[in-house]
Design a protein around this motif. Structure first.
Motif, PDB file in Angstrom:
ATOM      1  N   ILE A 279      -3.098   0.178  -4.034  1.00  0.00           N
ATOM      2  CA  ILE A 279      -2.971  -1.172  -3.478  1.00  0.00           C
ATOM      3  C   ILE A 279      -2.552  -2.123  -4.584  1.00  0.00           C
ATOM      4  O   ILE A 279      -3.187  -2.183  -5.644  1.00  0.00           O
ATOM      5  CB  ILE A 279      -4.317  -1.642  -2.871  1.00  0.00           C
ATOM      6  CG1 ILE A 279      -4.783  -0.673  -1.779  1.00  0.00           C
ATOM      7  CG2 ILE A 279      -4.193  -3.061  -2.324  1.00  0.00           C
ATOM      8  CD1 ILE A 279      -6.221  -0.879  -1.363  1.00  0.00           C
TER       9      ILE A 279
ATOM     10  N   ASP B 221      -9.386   2.899   7.561  1.00  0.00           N
ATOM     11  CA  ASP B 221      -9.292   3.013   6.109  1.00  0.00           C
ATOM     12  C   ASP B 221     -10.528   2.412   5.453  1.00  0.00           C
ATOM     13  O   ASP B 221     -11.120   1.456   5.978  1.00  0.00           O
ATOM     14  CB  ASP B 221      -8.063   2.271   5.574  1.00  0.00           C
ATOM     15  CG  ASP B 221      -6.760   2.881   6.048  1.00  0.00           C
ATOM     16  OD1 ASP B 221      -6.701   4.112   6.197  1.00  0.00           O
ATOM     17  OD2 ASP B 221      -5.797   2.125   6.275  1.00  0.00           O
TER      18      ASP B 221
ATOM     19  N   GLU C  45     -11.463   0.846   1.534  1.00  0.00           N
ATOM     20  CA  GLU C  45     -10.757   0.427   0.329  1.00  0.00           C
ATOM     21  C   GLU C  45     -11.708  -0.204  -0.681  1.00  0.00           C
ATOM     22  O   GLU C  45     -12.692  -0.858  -0.304  1.00  0.00           O
ATOM     23  CB  GLU C  45      -9.662  -0.594   0.672  1.00  0.00           C
ATOM     24  CG  GLU C  45      -8.563  -0.044   1.563  1.00  0.00           C
ATOM     25  CD  GLU C  45      -7.506  -1.087   1.903  1.00  0.00           C
ATOM     26  OE1 GLU C  45      -6.448  -0.681   2.438  1.00  0.00           O
ATOM     27  OE2 GLU C  45      -7.724  -2.284   1.629  1.00  0.00           O
TER      28      GLU C  45
ATOM     29  N   ARG D  13       0.859  -1.188   0.000  1.00  0.00           N
ATOM     30  CA  ARG D  13       0.000   0.000   0.000  1.00  0.00           C
ATOM     31  C   ARG D  13       0.892   1.234   0.000  1.00  0.00           C
ATOM     32  O   ARG D  13       1.770   1.359   0.859  1.00  0.00           O
ATOM     33  CB  ARG D  13      -0.930  -0.010   1.210  1.00  0.00           C
ATOM     34  CG  ARG D  13      -2.016  -1.086   1.166  1.00  0.00           C
ATOM     35  CD  ARG D  13      -2.780  -1.162   2.483  1.00  0.00           C
ATOM     36  NE  ARG D  13      -3.987  -1.962   2.367  1.00  0.00           N
ATOM     37  CZ  ARG D  13      -4.031  -3.290   2.493  1.00  0.00           C
ATOM     38  NH1 ARG D  13      -2.899  -3.959   2.744  1.00  0.00           N
ATOM     39  NH2 ARG D  13      -5.167  -3.941   2.378  1.00  0.00           N
TER      40      ARG D  13
ATOM     41  N   GLY E 253      -7.297   3.009  -1.772  1.00  0.00           N
ATOM     42  CA  GLY E 253      -7.762   3.167  -0.402  1.00  0.00           C
ATOM     43  C   GLY E 253      -7.736   4.618   0.034  1.00  0.00           C
ATOM     44  O   GLY E 253      -7.035   5.447  -0.556  1.00  0.00           O
ATOM     45  N   TRP E 254      -8.529   4.911   1.062  1.00  0.00           N
ATOM     46  CA  TRP E 254      -8.603   6.272   1.600  1.00  0.00           C
ATOM     47  C   TRP E 254      -8.531   6.216   3.121  1.00  0.00           C
ATOM     48  O   TRP E 254      -9.282   5.461   3.744  1.00  0.00           O
ATOM     49  CB  TRP E 254      -9.899   6.949   1.158  1.00  0.00           C
ATOM     50  CG  TRP E 254     -10.025   8.382   1.594  1.00  0.00           C
ATOM     51  CD1 TRP E 254     -10.631   8.857   2.713  1.00  0.00           C
ATOM     52  CD2 TRP E 254      -9.502   9.524   0.911  1.00  0.00           C
ATOM     53  NE1 TRP E 254     -10.533  10.211   2.782  1.00  0.00           N
ATOM     54  CE2 TRP E 254      -9.848  10.653   1.689  1.00  0.00           C
ATOM     55  CE3 TRP E 254      -8.796   9.708  -0.273  1.00  0.00           C
ATOM     56  CZ2 TRP E 254      -9.503  11.947   1.316  1.00  0.00           C
ATOM     57  CZ3 TRP E 254      -8.448  11.002  -0.642  1.00  0.00           C
ATOM     58  CH2 TRP E 254      -8.799  12.098   0.137  1.00  0.00           C
ATOM     59  N   ASN E 255      -7.618   6.989   3.679  1.00  0.00           N
ATOM     60  CA  ASN E 255      -7.475   7.059   5.135  1.00  0.00           C
ATOM     61  C   ASN E 255      -8.522   8.017   5.699  1.00  0.00           C
ATOM     62  O   ASN E 255      -8.441   9.230   5.497  1.00  0.00           O
ATOM     63  CB  ASN E 255      -6.060   7.530   5.478  1.00  0.00           C
ATOM     64  CG  ASN E 255      -5.832   7.685   6.977  1.00  0.00           C
ATOM     65  OD1 ASN E 255      -5.115   8.566   7.400  1.00  0.00           O
ATOM     66  ND2 ASN E 255      -6.431   6.816   7.762  1.00  0.00           N
TER      67      ASN E 255
ATOM     68  N   ASN F  28     -16.298  -6.603   4.800  1.00  0.00           N
ATOM     69  CA  ASN F  28     -16.286  -6.236   3.388  1.00  0.00           C
ATOM     70  C   ASN F  28     -17.595  -6.647   2.733  1.00  0.00           C
ATOM     71  O   ASN F  28     -18.238  -7.607   3.163  1.00  0.00           O
ATOM     72  CB  ASN F  28     -15.088  -6.852   2.653  1.00  0.00           C
ATOM     73  CG  ASN F  28     -15.157  -8.366   2.550  1.00  0.00           C
ATOM     74  OD1 ASN F  28     -16.131  -8.928   2.054  1.00  0.00           O
ATOM     75  ND2 ASN F  28     -14.114  -9.050   3.022  1.00  0.00           N
TER      76      ASN F  28
ATOM     77  N   VAL G 224     -11.102  -2.894  -3.636  1.00  0.00           N
ATOM     78  CA  VAL G 224     -10.062  -3.785  -4.154  1.00  0.00           C
ATOM     79  C   VAL G 224     -10.672  -4.845  -5.060  1.00  0.00           C
ATOM     80  O   VAL G 224     -11.824  -5.264  -4.895  1.00  0.00           O
ATOM     81  CB  VAL G 224      -9.274  -4.473  -3.012  1.00  0.00           C
ATOM     82  CG1 VAL G 224      -8.518  -3.452  -2.195  1.00  0.00           C
ATOM     83  CG2 VAL G 224     -10.191  -5.308  -2.134  1.00  0.00           C
TER      84      VAL G 224
END
Length: 403
Positions: free
Chosen positions: A287, A320, A322, A278, A308-310, A360, A324
């Protein structure tokens, strides 16, 4: 001594007078000929400025104020106002106002208010408004455009450069488009290269099929493979982005000197296991991972990619979100794909080591229901003889090491 000075002064005036007489121009309504000096002006052709010229092969004049047409080549020792057309070559020692058309080559000292069109090339020692040729265009300053099959070369461009292979200039205020490469230290506008674009300072946009290279970018870099810059005040979009500092990077691999880089191991509810890198800025990161599913022997090769985003971060906690995509295959006829949105809370064991686990929501597609272990909460699924699709609520867990 006074007698010597007087003789030198008289000789100087006589020499200047001879030069003036030799370059004195006479107006002529027409100049007709076969080739120099077989013409209506003969050996004195360079002393005339003509309203119209027509030569079967080659012609010479001191200036033109209308149309000058040559079967092979035309030379004008002064200025051209109007049109110069030849089968092979045009040459104007002064300024061109109008148009030059040649089967092979146009040459001029300055063509600020002209159009140059040639089958092979245009050479301008001064400024040019528009140049179009099959192979090359050169000018000091371009105030309109250059259009060429192979290469454009200029000091500065206020307008556009379009080339089948390459554009080279010191500065561009406008647009540069090349089938292969653009090279310009200063860009204020848009640089588009089929393979690469190279600049020192970019204010606007750099776009290429493979790579963009710049020192300072105040705008956007977009490439099919690699973006490289020192300082980016804007955005980089590509598979690989490299910068000393960048506001925003969108790619699978982002090497930002003052950014975030983490290497991790993860597993999900299907027992897909990945080693993932990452990387990116303080908030947005890319990623990229490789892995497998140890219980699915028919699908030994796995790949993962996403963004991804913090959302938030403190001394002991990080959150985070994400998106994916995971893909398993045998590189023949078997495959399994999974796209997930995952929310990943992480506990910071130390500044470098983070443990994460979270839910997820995934869409799964497989050509065989039994290829991969299925668990989690199935929200929707559809089965056929050669197809399986489902929407599943599952989990992702793992370990990240920041470096």
């Amino acid at each position: 001594m006074k007698t010597l000075e007087l003789k030198i002064t008289l000789l100087s005036f006589l020499f200047l007078g001879i030069i003036s007489i030799s370059y004195a121009q006479e107006k002529s309504p027409a100049h007709l000929g076969l080739f120099y000096p077989v013409s209506t002006h003969g050996t004195t052709a360079a002393d005339y400025t003509n309203d119209f010229s027509l030569h079967l092969l080659t012609g010479l004049s001191g200036g033109e104020t209308g149309a000058a047409i040559y079967g092979l080549a035309g030379i004008v020792r002064g200025d051209l106002q109007g049109a110069q057309i030849s089968g092979l070559w045009n040459n104007v020692s002064g300024k061109v106002t109008g148009v030059q058309v040649a089967g092979i080559l146009n040459q001029s000292a300055d063509a600020t208010k002209s159009v140059q069109i040639a089958g092979v090339g245009n050479i301008n020692l001064g400024n040019s408004a528009f140049q179009a040729s099959g192979m090359f265009n050169t000018a000091k300053n371009v105030t309109g455009g250059q259009f060429v099959g192979i290469a454009n070369v200029a000091d500065s461009v206020y307008g556009f450069q379009v080339a089948g292979i390459a554009n080279i200039s010191r500065s561009v205020n406008g647009l540069q488009v090349a089938g292969i490469a653009n090279i310009s230290p200063e860009i204020d506008g848009v640089q588009v290269g089929g393979i690469s674009s190279v600049a020192k300072n970019v204010k606007g946009m750099q776009i290429s099929g493979i790579s963009n290279v710049a020192d300072q970018v105040d705008g956007i870099q977009i490439s099919g493979l690699v973006n490289r810059a020192k300082t980016v005040k804007g955005m980089q979009i590509g598979l690989i982005n490299i910068a000393d500092s960048s506001d925003l990077t969108i790619g699978l691999i982002n090497i930002v000197k003052n950014g975030d880089k983490r290497l991790g191991l993860s597993i999900d509810e299907n027992l897909n296991s990945f080693l993932t890198f990452r990387s990116g800025g303080k908030r947005l990161y890319g990623i990229f991972g490789v892995g497998t599913n140890f219980e699915a022997a028919d699908l030994p090769y796995g790949f993962e990619g996403g963004l991804g985003w913090n959302l938030l971060e403190s001394n002991n906690f990080r959150l985070d979100v994400e998106g994916v995509s995971k893909y398993l295959t045998d590189f023949e006829d078997k495959e399994f794909s999974k796209f997930s949105f995952q929310l990943l809370p992480a506990l910071k064991i130390s500044e470098r080591i983070h443990l994460f686990a979270g839910p997820n929501l995934s869409y799964i597609h497989s050509d065989d229901l039994d290829k991969v272990k299925h668990s989690g909460l199935v929200i929707w699924d559809e089965k056929s003889r050669k197809n399986y699709q489902s929407v599943v609520l599952g989990f992702t867990a793992g370990l990240n090491v920041r470096f």
